[in-house]
Design an enzyme around this catalytic site. Structure first.
Site, short mmCIF file in Angstrom:
data_model
loop_
_atom_site.label_atom_id
_atom_site.label_comp_id
_atom_site.label_asym_id
_atom_site.label_seq_id
_atom_site.Cartn_x
_atom_site.Cartn_y
_atom_site.Cartn_z
N PHE A 24 0.82 -1.21 0.00
CA PHE A 24 0.00 0.00 0.00
C PHE A 24 0.86 1.27 0.00
CE2 PHE A 24 -2.29 2.75 3.34
CZ PHE A 24 -2.78 3.63 2.39
N ILE A 25 1.61 1.50 1.06
CA ILE A 25 2.44 2.71 1.12
C ILE A 25 3.64 2.56 0.19
CG2 ILE A 25 3.78 4.24 2.59
CD1 ILE A 25 2.08 3.41 4.95
N ASP A 70 13.41 -11.71 0.20
CA ASP A 70 12.90 -11.60 1.56
C ASP A 70 13.95 -10.86 2.38
OD1 ASP A 70 12.23 -12.23 4.34
OD2 ASP A 70 10.90 -13.77 3.53
N TYR A 157 3.68 -6.79 17.90
CA TYR A 157 4.03 -5.98 16.73
C TYR A 157 4.77 -4.72 17.15
CZ TYR A 157 3.46 -2.41 13.17
OH TYR A 157 3.70 -1.38 12.29
#
Length: 335
Positions: A24-25, A70, A157
């Site tokens: 998204f960003i 990754d 998180y």
């Protein structure tokens, strides 16, 4: 047009690495970089079916070089950093609810992955803009929240992001690695995954649901439109004064989730009511009740200023939901 376009000109002709570029960003940042005249190396999470996420339209664009990999793989990261002028590190696991179930995954990606990026930037003498989050502050003790606010790990998180931020700053203090930390508050807009509150509500409304199921309605958030956040990254990346600092990116305005959902219902033009769903509540002691940015420092040091009002941004997001109803959504590992 931005009132401070000089930081956009900084990127003309540069080769820029963006990790988590397909999200998204990340994809919004890539498009802002291309518009500013940069070339982009996009590190995207490896998928055997070559999914480019929101960068699919740039598959054959000579200005964009795709690398599949990754951030947990140090060799992949080192190759990606080699030869670039600046790195924007956005790749991360970001879903708060999933962090309760799989905290080890968050440590591996958000902490070890960030260290791999840092080590490569040090090795190749490359500047890094690292992505933090307003969640590191936890429930506000003072508002608006300054960068000096205590860090409070209220979820696995947020703990992983606090750890990553600390490692970034350790490289600044220990090795002089040129780093800056971008700390966005709640970014929203077209392309955002349906796991986030605004698209989750709008998708329910678009589907014609008459009951919008939500957890707590009392928390407040400072919502920043996606292009404003992306421009904030660019402003921080171009500022020498930002080196060695963590800077908030937020509008300086807050809205409760309850008021937000009322606003979204009005924007959609649909009839719906809110139903409280206990299964959507965060664990006791984990809910962050209030997030409101003090953006004084980023404005002073970089000239960045948010331009899209909440009403305008929500209307644009609703238009995106209704005109492009089928979206894969941003992967959970990319911003």
């Amino acid at each position: 047009m931005s009132t401070h376009p000089d930081y956009l000109a900084h990127y003309r002709g540069l080769l820029v690495l963006v990790t988590g570029a397909e999200g998204f960003i990340g994809s919004t940042l890539v498009e802002e970089l291309l518009a500013a005249g940069a070339r982009v190396r996009a590190l995207c999470h490896y998928k055997p079916y070559r999914e480019r996420g929101f960068l699919a339209a740039y598959e054959h664009d000579d200005r964009v070089e795709f690398i599949a990999g990754d951030v947990r793989d140090a060799n992949v990261v080192d190759n990606a950093v080699s030869g670039v002028d600046i790195v924007f590190h956005l790749a991360a696991l970001i879903g708060i609810p999933y962090s309760y179930q799989a905290p080890d995954s968050y440590l591996q990606t958000n902490v070890i992955g960030t260290h791999n990026v840092l080590a490569a930037c040090r090795r190749h003498s490359v500047r890094l803009v690292h992505t933090s989050t307003s969640e590191v502050y936890g429930t506000a003790r003072v508002v608006p929240i300054p960068e000096t606010h205590p860090l409070q790990p209220q979820s696995p998180y947020s703990a992983s992001k606090i750890a990553a931020d600390s490692i970034v700053m350790s490289y600044w203090h220990s090795f002089g690695t040129p780093v800056a930390i971008c700390r966005p508050f709640n970014t929203y807009g077209p392309r955002q995954s349906a796991r986030a509150v605004i698209p989750a509500i709008l998708r329910q409304l678009h589907a014609g649901q008459r009951e919008i199921r939500l957890g707590s309605l009392s928390p407040t958030r400072d919502f920043t439109f996606g292009t404003d956040t992306a421009r904030g990254f660019l402003a921080i990346g171009a500022s020498e004064e930002a080196l060695g600092l963590a800077l908030n990116l937020g509008t300086g305005n807050e809205i409760s989730i309850g008021t937000l959902v009322d606003k979204l219902i009005r924007i959609s033009g649909h009839d719906a009511r809110v139903v409280l769903d206990d299964t959507r509540l965060r664990p006791a002691g984990s809910e962050v009740e209030r997030l409101l940015a003090d953006n004084t420092e980023v404005k002073r040091l970089t000239g960045w200023n948010p331009e899209i009002s909440l009403n305008d941004g929500l209307a644009r997001t609703w238009e995106w939901i209704t005109t492009a109803p089928v979206h894969a959504g941003a992967p959970s590992y990319a911003r």
